[in-house]
Design a protein around this motif. Structure first.
Motif, PDB file in Angstrom:
ATOM      1  N   HIS A 228       0.829  -1.198   0.000  1.00  0.00           N
ATOM      2  CA  HIS A 228       0.000   0.000   0.000  1.00  0.00           C
ATOM      3  C   HIS A 228       0.862   1.246   0.000  1.00  0.00           C
ATOM      4  O   HIS A 228       2.022   1.218   0.440  1.00  0.00           O
ATOM      5  CB  HIS A 228      -0.932   0.001   1.216  1.00  0.00           C
ATOM      6  CG  HIS A 228      -1.905  -1.129   1.223  1.00  0.00           C
ATOM      7  ND1 HIS A 228      -1.664  -2.305   1.897  1.00  0.00           N
ATOM      8  CD2 HIS A 228      -3.105  -1.291   0.604  1.00  0.00           C
ATOM      9  CE1 HIS A 228      -2.678  -3.139   1.716  1.00  0.00           C
ATOM     10  NE2 HIS A 228      -3.560  -2.552   0.931  1.00  0.00           N
ATOM     11  N   CYS A 229       0.291   2.327  -0.479  1.00  0.00           N
ATOM     12  CA  CYS A 229       1.008   3.588  -0.602  1.00  0.00           C
ATOM     13  C   CYS A 229       1.597   4.016   0.746  1.00  0.00           C
ATOM     14  O   CYS A 229       2.787   4.247   0.865  1.00  0.00           O
ATOM     15  CB  CYS A 229       0.065   4.652  -1.148  1.00  0.00           C
ATOM     16  SG  CYS A 229       0.734   6.332  -1.117  1.00  0.00           S
ATOM     17  N   CYS A 239      -2.379   6.212   3.548  1.00  0.00           N
ATOM     18  CA  CYS A 239      -3.112   5.950   2.311  1.00  0.00           C
ATOM     19  C   CYS A 239      -3.157   4.454   2.046  1.00  0.00           C
ATOM     20  O   CYS A 239      -2.140   3.763   2.126  1.00  0.00           O
ATOM     21  CB  CYS A 239      -2.423   6.676   1.151  1.00  0.00           C
ATOM     22  SG  CYS A 239      -3.149   6.325  -0.472  1.00  0.00           S
ATOM     23  N   GLY A 240      -4.328   3.951   1.733  1.00  0.00           N
ATOM     24  CA  GLY A 240      -4.513   2.523   1.521  1.00  0.00           C
ATOM     25  C   GLY A 240      -4.543   2.102   0.070  1.00  0.00           C
ATOM     26  O   GLY A 240      -4.834   0.933  -0.223  1.00  0.00           O
ATOM     27  N   ARG A 241      -4.216   3.019  -0.862  1.00  0.00           N
ATOM     28  CA  ARG A 241      -4.224   2.640  -2.272  1.00  0.00           C
ATOM     29  C   ARG A 241      -3.130   1.602  -2.533  1.00  0.00           C
ATOM     30  O   ARG A 241      -2.011   1.722  -2.050  1.00  0.00           O
ATOM     31  CB  ARG A 241      -4.017   3.859  -3.170  1.00  0.00           C
ATOM     32  CG  ARG A 241      -5.190   4.830  -3.183  1.00  0.00           C
ATOM     33  CD  ARG A 241      -4.938   5.950  -4.193  1.00  0.00           C
ATOM     34  NE  ARG A 241      -6.052   6.878  -4.230  1.00  0.00           N
ATOM     35  CZ  ARG A 241      -6.185   7.930  -3.403  1.00  0.00           C
ATOM     36  NH1 ARG A 241      -5.255   8.149  -2.486  1.00  0.00           N
ATOM     37  NH2 ARG A 241      -7.218   8.727  -3.482  1.00  0.00           N
ATOM     38  N   GLU A 242      -3.474   0.591  -3.327  1.00  0.00           N
ATOM     39  CA  GLU A 242      -2.514  -0.458  -3.622  1.00  0.00           C
ATOM     40  C   GLU A 242      -1.487   0.020  -4.651  1.00  0.00           C
ATOM     41  O   GLU A 242      -1.824   0.743  -5.590  1.00  0.00           O
ATOM     42  CB  GLU A 242      -3.220  -1.709  -4.157  1.00  0.00           C
ATOM     43  CG  GLU A 242      -4.079  -2.402  -3.121  1.00  0.00           C
ATOM     44  CD  GLU A 242      -4.688  -3.689  -3.645  1.00  0.00           C
ATOM     45  OE1 GLU A 242      -4.265  -4.128  -4.734  1.00  0.00           O
ATOM     46  OE2 GLU A 242      -5.564  -4.249  -2.971  1.00  0.00           O
ATOM     47  N   VAL A 243      -0.238  -0.392  -4.443  1.00  0.00           N
ATOM     48  CA  VAL A 243       0.839  -0.127  -5.396  1.00  0.00           C
ATOM     49  C   VAL A 243       1.554  -1.436  -5.671  1.00  0.00           C
ATOM     50  O   VAL A 243       1.491  -2.379  -4.871  1.00  0.00           O
ATOM     51  CB  VAL A 243       1.826   0.934  -4.854  1.00  0.00           C
ATOM     52  CG1 VAL A 243       1.150   2.282  -4.726  1.00  0.00           C
ATOM     53  CG2 VAL A 243       2.417   0.509  -3.512  1.00  0.00           C
ATOM     54  N   PHE A 244       2.217  -1.510  -6.805  1.00  0.00           N
ATOM     55  CA  PHE A 244       2.864  -2.775  -7.189  1.00  0.00           C
ATOM     56  C   PHE A 244       4.184  -2.984  -6.470  1.00  0.00           C
ATOM     57  O   PHE A 244       4.490  -4.064  -5.990  1.00  0.00           O
ATOM     58  CB  PHE A 244       3.078  -2.823  -8.702  1.00  0.00           C
ATOM     59  CG  PHE A 244       3.648  -4.124  -9.176  1.00  0.00           C
ATOM     60  CD1 PHE A 244       2.846  -5.247  -9.276  1.00  0.00           C
ATOM     61  CD2 PHE A 244       4.984  -4.234  -9.504  1.00  0.00           C
ATOM     62  CE1 PHE A 244       3.368  -6.462  -9.694  1.00  0.00           C
ATOM     63  CE2 PHE A 244       5.516  -5.442  -9.929  1.00  0.00           C
ATOM     64  CZ  PHE A 244       4.702  -6.551 -10.027  1.00  0.00           C
ATOM     65  N   PHE A 245       5.006  -1.929  -6.410  1.00  0.00           N
ATOM     66  CA  PHE A 245       6.323  -2.063  -5.804  1.00  0.00           C
ATOM     67  C   PHE A 245       6.301  -1.577  -4.360  1.00  0.00           C
ATOM     68  O   PHE A 245       5.622  -0.593  -4.035  1.00  0.00           O
ATOM     69  CB  PHE A 245       7.368  -1.257  -6.582  1.00  0.00           C
ATOM     70  CG  PHE A 245       7.671  -1.820  -7.933  1.00  0.00           C
ATOM     71  CD1 PHE A 245       8.458  -2.950  -8.058  1.00  0.00           C
ATOM     72  CD2 PHE A 245       7.175  -1.234  -9.082  1.00  0.00           C
ATOM     73  CE1 PHE A 245       8.754  -3.479  -9.309  1.00  0.00           C
ATOM     74  CE2 PHE A 245       7.459  -1.757 -10.329  1.00  0.00           C
ATOM     75  CZ  PHE A 245       8.247  -2.882 -10.439  1.00  0.00           C
ATOM     76  N   THR A 249       4.793   5.143  -3.986  1.00  0.00           N
ATOM     77  CA  THR A 249       3.582   5.875  -3.621  1.00  0.00           C
ATOM     78  C   THR A 249       2.575   5.787  -4.757  1.00  0.00           C
ATOM     79  O   THR A 249       2.931   5.502  -5.908  1.00  0.00           O
ATOM     80  CB  THR A 249       3.907   7.360  -3.343  1.00  0.00           C
ATOM     81  OG1 THR A 249       4.557   7.915  -4.487  1.00  0.00           O
ATOM     82  CG2 THR A 249       4.821   7.504  -2.128  1.00  0.00           C
ATOM     83  N   CYS A 250       1.321   5.999  -4.429  1.00  0.00           N
ATOM     84  CA  CYS A 250       0.267   5.901  -5.433  1.00  0.00           C
ATOM     85  C   CYS A 250       0.332   7.105  -6.382  1.00  0.00           C
ATOM     86  O   CYS A 250       1.091   8.042  -6.177  1.00  0.00           O
ATOM     87  CB  CYS A 250      -1.099   5.844  -4.763  1.00  0.00           C
ATOM     88  SG  CYS A 250      -1.579   7.379  -3.931  1.00  0.00           S
TER      89      CYS A 250
END
Length: 256
Positions: A228-229, A239-245, A249-250
């Motif tokens: 998550h970001c 921030c709970g937005r998903e990120v790949f690495f 950050t998102c």
């Protein structure tokens, strides 16, 4: 098919970035069975090297320098503790590891690059690796009860190639194939990304977490670990937005 082939068609562009190259792909289940059978059909050192590396994920150079001092038993479980200190290298013939009477000389790389000492690759960290199968654990202990060393890194790699040939692999088998297979096994067994990272020896940083993701991409049963970001939002919560690495950050916080 003995070794995994082309990446699945449903991988994203970011996942494809981490998909291993052709020479680093893991074994399929069929390949694992064939390789283990060929290891057991060889001599005692073939079995030690073939099954030992497959079930610990150690690099050939690390496995070559293993000694009885690296083994730790806790109840029914055997662990291999990879040291972080410099270790005197004595794996080159002398006595070829047949007795516990000592002797031996530094291998070519240790003599040329490290003044006769072995040390862990700088990208990896000291760790303790469990040997997952009791039968293999007992075999490793029995070997080191009567032998004081394995062999040179070059001999380890050569034996892996020969085991692969006997097993029917069309491509040359390397320690990288075995290490990638072990990491994939851990992912398919459901271990968390942090546990896999530690067992494989990767550091707790961006690079280590990215390297660990490869095993989840290769696994047929588990997806990538979710990151998550984590950046602070206006409400004060992360921030709970998903990120790949990891450590990424998102799209929203990346523009700030």
């Amino acid at each position: 098919m003995m070794i995994s082939g082309e990446p699945p068609g449903d991988l994203s562009e970011r996942q494809l970035i981490l998909y291993p190259g052709e020479q680093s792909l893991p074994f399929t289940d069929e390949g694992v069975d064939a390789f283990r059978t060929a290891s057991q059909e060889g001599d005692h050192k073939d079995r030690l090297i073939g099954e030992g590396i497959l079930l610990t994920g150690l690099k050939p150079g690390t496995f070559a320098h293993m000694t009885e001092e690296w083994l730790e038993r806790e109840g029914d479980r055997l662990f291999v503790r990879i040291p972080g200190d410099r270790v005197e290298c004595t794996v080159s013939p002398g006595r070829r590891g047949r007795t516990t009477s000592g002797g031996g000389y530094p291998c070519k790389d240790c003599k040329r690059l490290r003044d006769g000492y072995w040390t862990l690759n700088r990208t990896l960290q000291p760790r303790r690796v469990p040997v997952p199968e009791p039968g293999v654990a007992r075999f490793i202990e029995a070997y080191f009860a009567t032998h004081d060393r394995v062999c040179t890194p070059g001999t380890v790699s050569h034996r892996l190639e020969k085991i692969g040939e006997r097993a029917g692999f069309e491509k040359t088998v390397s320690g990288t194939n075995l290490r990638m297979t072990f990491g994939k096994m851990l992912a398919e067994k459901g271990f968390s990304s942090d546990v896999i990272r530690q067992v494989m020896g990767f550091r707790d940083n961006h690079q280590g977490k990215v390297m660990t993701q490869r095993y989840f991409i290769l696994s047929e049963e588990h997806e990538n670990p979710i990151y998550h970001c984590g950046e602070k939002t206006d409400s004060g919560s992360p921030c709970g937005r998903e990120v790949f690495f990891p450590d990424q950050t998102c799209y929203l916080h990346g523009q700030e």
